[in-house]
Design an enzyme around this catalytic site. Structure first.
Site, short mmCIF file in Angstrom:
data_model
loop_
_atom_site.label_atom_id
_atom_site.label_comp_id
_atom_site.label_asym_id
_atom_site.label_seq_id
_atom_site.Cartn_x
_atom_site.Cartn_y
_atom_site.Cartn_z
N LYS A 68 2.55 6.67 11.77
CA LYS A 68 1.08 7.37 12.63
C LYS A 68 1.12 6.91 14.57
CE LYS A 68 -4.21 8.84 13.11
NZ LYS A 68 -5.25 8.63 12.51
N GLU B 152 5.52 -3.54 11.58
CA GLU B 152 6.47 -3.75 10.40
C GLU B 152 7.74 -2.18 11.13
OE1 GLU B 152 3.17 -3.72 10.00
OE2 GLU B 152 2.65 -5.66 8.94
N GLY C 249 -4.21 8.18 8.43
CA GLY C 249 -2.65 7.24 8.17
C GLY C 249 -2.62 7.18 6.81
N ARG C 250 -3.62 6.92 5.55
CA ARG C 250 -3.64 7.37 4.17
C ARG C 250 -4.30 8.47 3.50
NH1 ARG C 250 -7.60 4.13 6.03
NH2 ARG C 250 -9.73 4.68 5.70
N GLU D 103 -9.29 0.56 1.61
CA GLU D 103 -9.23 0.82 2.81
C GLU D 103 -10.47 1.28 3.22
OE1 GLU D 103 -5.40 -0.28 5.07
OE2 GLU D 103 -5.66 1.72 5.62
N HIS E 53 1.17 -5.01 -22.88
CA HIS E 53 1.49 -6.16 -23.16
C HIS E 53 1.61 -6.96 -21.70
CE1 HIS E 53 3.23 -4.71 -26.19
NE2 HIS E 53 3.91 -3.54 -24.95
N LYS F 139 -4.50 -7.56 12.54
CA LYS F 139 -3.64 -7.03 12.96
C LYS F 139 -3.44 -7.52 13.94
CE LYS F 139 -2.48 -2.56 11.01
NZ LYS F 139 -3.05 -0.94 12.19
O1 F6P Z 1 -2.76 -0.86 6.72
C1 F6P Z 1 -3.53 -0.78 8.05
C2 F6P Z 1 -2.92 0.75 8.31
O2 F6P Z 1 -3.77 1.13 9.58
C3 F6P Z 1 -3.16 1.99 7.29
O3 F6P Z 1 -4.55 2.94 7.57
C4 F6P Z 1 -1.92 2.78 7.84
O4 F6P Z 1 -1.90 3.79 6.74
C5 F6P Z 1 -1.29 1.97 8.40
O5 F6P Z 1 -1.52 0.93 9.10
C6 F6P Z 1 0.30 2.12 9.22
O6 F6P Z 1 -0.32 2.48 10.21
P1 F6P Z 1 0.19 3.63 11.42
O7 F6P Z 1 1.13 4.37 10.44
O8 F6P Z 1 -0.07 3.79 12.40
O9 F6P Z 1 1.69 2.45 11.13
#
Ligand code: F6P
Length: 525
Positions: free
Chosen positions: A182, A188, A241-242, A327, A358, A486
């Site tokens: 987003k 990552e 995002g979520r 979150e 289990h 972050k």
């Molecule tokens: O985990 C933090 C967060 O900001 C989430 O809310 C989001 O889904 C994720 O990182 C990834 O963010 P982006 O889609 O901006 O890469």
């Protein structure tokens, strides 16, 4: 809304009603919601509790908040914007966003249909994390039994072992790499994109960027990174995002399962939206699950919620729900900045059944605390092994019954007496077999695992979480806690690159020590 939730009349009435409510499962209570059945029989129940729950919702301004969610009001007040994921799955989106939402849906469909017609991309490598990963990853895992058109893979972790284990299994000349972010600033996916581009280059792909698509709300950054407009699928800052599976984040799902599957996902979620919007409170599944959650968290003393899908295809429901719930609800500040004053979001955890039995069911049954459970099952399986499905369902029902009914000492004693001649020893052994019981659970039944039911299930959880946010008076749509960590990570990355320079700036001895230790150049092998 009163200033202090915990001393407000509606809160006091609600908590008292929970304490007084029956918890014996004698009254069958199943709600019909968006094609799902939500069985709340094993939750606290009474007419007084229904009344007190409704009064608490009224006190916390639920009607107006729910209307605001659907109308695009700035329900995400700390970021001053809507959280309008419902607009994305409406067959007829609200006028203010209809044109752009419909246009992007059409672009996504065109792209996938063209790729299908051209026989393009045997593999799809999706690079996102959190909300840009769990939704499509869950959908692909849950629905792959319906037939995958392409091999769709997901790499999320900045730990390169993740993507490195996937790349050798893909044909670089037949792979579409999707970066889903987003913000387009998340470490990552950007780090993994660099690894994927290098892999394409080394495999002799002349123009690697032509095999990359981006899904983002930061179109400018994606363009700057070299993504061509025809491979750029935007969504908007008013989509959390979520909550973004309903946007172009579903591209890998469309490539893997087809555009019709995505439409069914949206339709299922919209069916749950309709239910949430229109069902009377006492029959409203997200609302009643939210109230049951408060009863568990704030009155019965449970600090966590276990989500246990008795369907191996729904394994990713657990981390998806962890992000959604934790979150969204792991917060204490209300709209005016004062603390909520009561506990908010529980720890969410879980595993698929019957593996979970289990692994941690001992704790669920006999630990002094325990946890409420959401059991999720599919009534009809997608295999022909009828007896095995019966065994699976029987296990789920048995665990629920054991958690609820428990096993009293007398019953345990009868068991031990039949095997042990010494009555004193039998009594001691019986103590170890007592199950306290009275442990609440919800059973969610999908008719079958298809895209419609999955969409409905995810929206059920989204609306439950929203309702809990309203009840606690917190904003479920921001995530400042994650942002803070972050930023610190970015600082430490710089300090590690600086051969430990900057370590002295840290107050705690351990961070200082490890920045110095880990700043030694790392080797790949
Ligand atoms: O985990 C933090 C967060 O900001 C989430 O809310 C989001 O889904 C994720 O990182 C990834 O963010 P982006 O889609 O901006 O890469």
């Amino acid at each position: 809304m009163p200033t202090s939730l915990s001393t407000s009349p509606a809160w006091l009435d609600f908590t008292q009603a929970v304490r007084d409510a029956a918890r014996d499962g004698s009254q069958l209570r199943i709600l019909q919601a968006g094609g799902l059945q939500v069985d709340l029989t094993a939750q606290p129940q009474s007419a007084e509790l229904d009344k007190a729950g409704a009064a608490l919702l009224a006190q916390q301004g639920f009607d107006a908040a729910r209307a605001g969610l659907f109308d695009g009001a700035h329900v995400n007040w700390t970021e001053d914007r809507p959280a309008w994921h419902t607009a994305l799955r409406a067959a007829q989106p609200p006028a203010a966003v209809a044109e752009t939402v419909v246009a992007e849906r059409g672009r996504l469909r065109d792209f996938v249909e063209r790729a299908d017609a051209d026989g393009a991309y045997r593999h799809v490598l999706h690079l996102g994390i959190g909300g840009s990963d769990w939704g499509p990853r869950l959908a692909i895992q849950a629905l792959r039994h319906r037939g995958l058109k392409r091999d769709v893979r997901f790499a999320s972790n900045v730990d390169t072992h993740d993507i490195a284990s996937i790349l050798p299994t893909l044909d670089p000349h037949q792979t579409l790499v999707i970066i889903a972010s987003k913000s387009f600033t998340t470490t990552e996916p950007l780090a993994n994109l660099a690894v994927a581009l290098e892999w394409l280059r080394q495999a002799g792909v002349a123009e690697p960027m032509r095999q990359v698509a981006a899904i983002t709300a930061n179109v400018t950054a994606a363009r700057e990174a070299g993504i061509a407009d025809e491979h750029l699928f935007p969504f908007w800052d008013w989509v959390g995002g979520r909550y973004s599976l309903w946007s172009s984040i579903s591209l890998p799902v469309a490539l893997g399962l087809g555009c019709d599957a995505v439409e069914q996902l949206l339709a299922g979620a919209e069916a749950m939206d309709r239910h949430f919007r229109t069902a009377p409170l006492a029959e409203n599944a997200p609302v009643q699950m939210a109230l049951a959650g408060l009863a568990s968290r704030n009155v019965l003393g449970y600090g966590s919620l276990a989500i246990l899908p008795y369907d191996s295809r729904l394994g990713h429901l657990v981390p998806w729900a962890q992000q959604l719930e934790m979150e969204s609800l792991g917060k204490v500040a209300t709209a005016d900045g004062t603390p909520v004053g009561v506990d908010t979001g529980p720890v969410v955890w879980g595993m698929t059944g019957t593996d979970c039995q289990h692994t941690f069911f001992q704790w669920l049954h006999q630990d002094a605390t325990g946890a409420p459970v959401d059991f999720v099952v599919c009534q009809t399986p997608d295999h022909d092994h009828v007896q095995n499905h019966r065994i699976l369902m029987a296990n789920c029902l048995a665990q629920r019954a054991a958690m609820l009914g428990g096993k009293p000492f007398d019953e345990a004693l009868q068991e031990t007496l039949s095997a042990c001649a010494d009555p004193q020893q039998a009594a001691v052994l019986a103590r170890h077999r007592v199950h306290p019981g009275g442990r609440p659970s919800t059973l969610i039944v999908l008719p079958r695992l298809d895209a419609h039911a999955l969409g409905s299930l995810l929206a059920l959880y989204e609306h439950k979480v929203f309702t809990q946010g309203v009840l606690w008076g917190i904003n479920p749509f921001d995530q400042w806690g994650v942002e803070f960590g972050k930023k610190l990570a970015q600082r430490i990355v710089r300090e590690l690159g600086d051969e430990g320079g900057g370590a002295e700036g840290w107050q705690d001895a351990s961070t200082r020590h490890w920045i110095r230790m880990l700043s030694a150049p790392a080797t790949g092998k």
